[in-house]
Motif scaffolding. Structure first.
Motif, short mmCIF file in Angstrom:
data_model
loop_
_atom_site.label_atom_id
_atom_site.label_comp_id
_atom_site.label_asym_id
_atom_site.label_seq_id
_atom_site.Cartn_x
_atom_site.Cartn_y
_atom_site.Cartn_z
N UNK A 55 11.22 13.82 -34.68
CA UNK A 55 12.54 13.77 -34.94
C UNK A 55 12.89 15.22 -35.46
N UNK A 56 12.03 15.83 -36.07
CA UNK A 56 12.30 17.33 -36.60
C UNK A 56 12.25 18.25 -35.51
N UNK A 57 11.26 18.18 -34.64
CA UNK A 57 11.22 18.89 -33.53
C UNK A 57 12.31 18.70 -32.43
N UNK A 58 12.75 17.43 -32.12
CA UNK A 58 13.83 17.48 -31.29
C UNK A 58 15.28 17.74 -31.95
N UNK A 62 17.49 20.62 -30.27
CA UNK A 62 18.90 20.01 -29.91
C UNK A 62 19.77 21.31 -30.67
N UNK A 63 19.54 21.48 -31.70
CA UNK A 63 20.20 22.67 -32.54
C UNK A 63 20.12 23.96 -31.86
N UNK A 64 19.08 24.38 -31.38
CA UNK A 64 18.87 25.74 -30.63
C UNK A 64 19.82 25.74 -29.52
N UNK A 65 19.73 24.55 -28.73
CA UNK A 65 20.29 24.51 -27.53
C UNK A 65 21.91 24.41 -27.72
N UNK A 66 22.45 23.71 -28.79
CA UNK A 66 24.01 23.80 -28.83
C UNK A 66 24.28 25.31 -29.49
N UNK A 67 23.58 25.86 -30.19
CA UNK A 67 23.77 26.91 -30.75
C UNK A 67 23.84 28.06 -29.66
N UNK A 72 27.85 29.62 -31.75
CA UNK A 72 28.10 29.40 -33.04
C UNK A 72 26.63 29.10 -33.60
N UNK A 73 26.64 29.36 -35.04
CA UNK A 73 25.55 28.76 -35.77
C UNK A 73 25.57 27.37 -36.08
N UNK A 74 24.42 26.78 -35.84
CA UNK A 74 24.50 25.07 -36.13
C UNK A 74 23.66 24.74 -37.10
N UNK A 75 24.07 23.77 -37.96
CA UNK A 75 23.29 23.12 -38.82
C UNK A 75 22.32 22.35 -38.68
N UNK A 76 20.72 22.74 -38.45
CA UNK A 76 19.87 22.03 -37.83
C UNK A 76 19.69 20.53 -38.20
#
Length: 103
Positions: A55-58, A62-67, A72-76
């Protein structure tokens, strides 16, 4: 029911087959020195539970992809439903470690 940190730790050990099949067995089978070793390992390497690591890896992916897509900076931690955000950031911890080494 809220789990205390000690109960949660024993749950994680039992889920991973360490100490026995129940929390009572694990408490009876694991000596205090061994328990300290497991706690130190978990503090250094993270969760013992594979599903949580996955779950941490995904969540990071996902946060990197959205960012990347939004710019924009995304809260992982928004993508890790079972994780609590740390009270201090990784960068703050790193700066503290660097200061300690330089002293």
């Amino acid at each position: 029911m809220d789990l205390e940190s000690d109960e949660e730790f024993f749950c994680e050990l039992v889920i991973n087959g360490i100490g026995g099949r129940t929390i009572a067995e694990a408490k009876a089978n694991i000596s205090y020195p061994e328990l300290k070793i497991w706690r130190a390992y978990r503090a250094k390497r993270g969760s013992l539970f594979f599903g949580r690591r996955l779950e941490q890896s995904f969540g990071r992916y996902h946060a990197d992809y959205v960012a990347m897509k939004t710019g924009k900076e995304v809260d992982v931690y928004k993508f890790m439903t079972h994780e609590d955000a740390p009270e201090t950031s990784f960068e703050e911890e790193r700066m503290k470690a660097i200061k300690k080494k330089s002293q």
